[in-house]
Write a protein that holds these residues in place. Structure first.
Motif, mmCIF file in Angstrom:
data_model
loop_
_atom_site.group_PDB
_atom_site.id
_atom_site.type_symbol
_atom_site.label_atom_id
_atom_site.label_comp_id
_atom_site.label_asym_id
_atom_site.label_seq_id
_atom_site.Cartn_x
_atom_site.Cartn_y
_atom_site.Cartn_z
ATOM 1 N N GLU A 95 3.997 6.971 -22.523
ATOM 2 C CA GLU A 95 3.097 8.346 -22.849
ATOM 3 C C GLU A 95 3.989 9.451 -22.107
ATOM 4 N N ARG A 96 4.261 10.705 -22.892
ATOM 5 C CA ARG A 96 4.894 11.615 -22.357
ATOM 6 C C ARG A 96 3.996 12.437 -21.414
ATOM 7 N N TRP A 97 4.675 12.762 -20.423
ATOM 8 C CA TRP A 97 3.906 13.469 -19.483
ATOM 9 C C TRP A 97 4.991 14.663 -19.123
ATOM 10 N N GLU A 98 4.896 15.806 -19.124
ATOM 11 C CA GLU A 98 5.663 16.956 -18.917
ATOM 12 C C GLU A 98 6.721 16.528 -19.786
ATOM 13 N N THR A 99 8.066 16.791 -19.013
ATOM 14 C CA THR A 99 9.182 16.285 -19.819
ATOM 15 C C THR A 99 9.759 14.679 -19.694
ATOM 16 N N LYS A 100 8.825 14.068 -19.014
ATOM 17 C CA LYS A 100 9.271 12.715 -18.777
ATOM 18 C C LYS A 100 8.717 11.886 -19.904
ATOM 19 N N ASN A 101 9.692 10.636 -20.122
ATOM 20 C CA ASN A 101 9.057 9.703 -21.098
ATOM 21 C C ASN A 101 9.625 8.316 -20.514
ATOM 22 N N ILE A 102 8.821 7.762 -19.509
ATOM 23 C CA ILE A 102 9.153 6.452 -18.960
ATOM 24 C C ILE A 102 8.509 5.560 -19.827
ATOM 25 N N GLN A 103 9.356 4.670 -20.243
ATOM 26 C CA GLN A 103 9.068 3.575 -21.046
ATOM 27 C C GLN A 103 8.782 2.271 -20.280
ATOM 28 N N TYR A 104 7.557 1.738 -20.203
ATOM 29 C CA TYR A 104 7.380 0.268 -19.801
ATOM 30 C C TYR A 104 7.432 -0.767 -20.509
ATOM 31 N N PHE A 105 8.224 -1.825 -19.934
ATOM 32 C CA PHE A 105 8.618 -2.860 -20.825
ATOM 33 C C PHE A 105 7.667 -4.142 -20.598
ATOM 34 N N GLY A 106 7.410 -5.007 -21.545
ATOM 35 C CA GLY A 106 7.112 -6.468 -21.682
ATOM 36 C C GLY A 106 8.070 -7.157 -20.789
ATOM 37 N N ALA A 107 7.680 -8.542 -20.871
ATOM 38 C CA ALA A 107 8.711 -9.427 -20.305
ATOM 39 C C ALA A 107 9.815 -10.379 -21.517
ATOM 40 N N GLY A 108 9.067 -9.753 -22.763
ATOM 41 C CA GLY A 108 10.414 -10.272 -23.796
ATOM 42 C C GLY A 108 9.957 -11.272 -24.304
ATOM 43 N N THR A 109 10.491 -11.749 -25.593
ATOM 44 C CA THR A 109 10.228 -12.858 -26.046
ATOM 45 C C THR A 109 11.652 -13.402 -26.484
ATOM 46 N N ARG A 110 11.904 -14.715 -26.033
ATOM 47 C CA ARG A 110 13.530 -15.160 -26.612
ATOM 48 C C ARG A 110 13.252 -15.796 -27.587
ATOM 49 N N LEU A 111 13.959 -15.529 -28.828
ATOM 50 C CA LEU A 111 13.693 -16.167 -30.045
ATOM 51 C C LEU A 111 15.132 -16.912 -30.323
ATOM 52 N N SER A 112 15.077 -18.342 -30.533
ATOM 53 C CA SER A 112 16.138 -18.997 -31.324
ATOM 54 C C SER A 112 15.748 -19.531 -32.353
ATOM 55 N N VAL A 113 16.625 -19.293 -33.512
ATOM 56 C CA VAL A 113 16.428 -19.822 -34.852
ATOM 57 C C VAL A 113 17.613 -20.902 -35.103
ATOM 58 N N LEU A 114 17.034 -21.901 -35.330
ATOM 59 C CA LEU A 114 18.069 -23.118 -35.702
ATOM 60 C C LEU A 114 18.446 -23.028 -36.992
#
Lengths: 114, 115
Positions: A95-114
């Motif tokens: 969420e932009r606040w003034e000139t800042k644009n901090i992105q908050y991340f999730g833990a991720g999904t590790r995908l393996s396709v066989l």
């Protein structure tokens, strides 16, 4: 601590399967993003959204698609998974606040396709 | 096109010593920079940020320095601890063609703290 959640954390599937990676945030952020990251490498933006019913493709071409029907939910779908889709997928919100644009991340999904 | 790159892919530091992680960026129009820390199995975590109208900003044990003349960014971590072992990314904020901000990430530096 950011309240952004990704499921599943790990996914191993066979070629040709349809999959959906879930991402939800409880912060009310308008902006959400999907990144693809190979181990130890930089993050590549594949999709982003600046609000409900708004989605755009990122810098890295991807065969995945996204939707943004609700502010808190930004799922990513692969219609037919292939081994080349094996990677880690990270979701973020900001969420932009003034000139800042901090992105908050999730833990991720590790995908393996066989 | 614009890019954000790191000078060194790996860095090993003795516990208790200070560490410096460097980052070069190419877009002189970038006006906002962020450092992220990514531990194994986790998503990137915000550490500290700096706007282009500043050349130094300090946090708890961390300091970010910005040299706009040579388009260089650095992250200094004081009195390193084992928990500082992670991959560190710098990111710059650029305005996209749609007039909205997005972040461009560098390759990352793996910092290993030696006990």
């Amino acid at each position: 601590e950011a309240d952004i959640y990704q499921t599943p954390r790990y996914l191993v599937i066979g070629t040709g399967k349809k999959i959906t990676l879930e991402c939800s945030q409880t912060m009310g952020h308008d902006k959400m993003y999907w990144y693809q990251q190979d181990p130890g490498m930089e993050l590549h933006l594949i999709h982003y959204s600046y609000g409900v019913n708004s989605t755009e493709k990122g810098d890295l071409s991807s065969e995945s698609t996204v939707s943004r029907i609700r502010t808190e939910h930004f799922p990513l779908t692969l219609e037919s998974a292939r081994p080349s889709h094996t990677s880690q997928y990270l979701c973020a919100s900001s969420e932009r606040w003034e000139t800042k644009n901090i992105q908050y991340f999730g833990a991720g999904t590790r995908l393996s396709v066989l | 096109g614009e890019s954000v790159g790191l000078h060194l892919p790996t860095l090993s530091v003795q516990e208790g010593d200070n560490s410096i992680i460097n980052c070069a960026y190419s877009n002189s129009a970038s006006d906002y920079f962020i450092w992220y820390k990514q531990e194994s199995g986790k998503g990137p975590q915000f550490i500290i940020d700096i706007r282009s109208n500043m050349d130094k900003r300090q946090g708890q044990r961390v300091t970010v320095l910005l040299n706009k003349t040579v388009k260089h960014l650095s992250l200094q971590i004081a009195a390193t601890q084992p928990g500082d072992s992670a991959v560190y990314f710098c990111a710059e904020s650029t305005v996209s063609n749609f007039g909205n901000e997005k972040l461009t990430f560098g390759t990352g530096t793996r910092l290993t703290i030696i006990p």
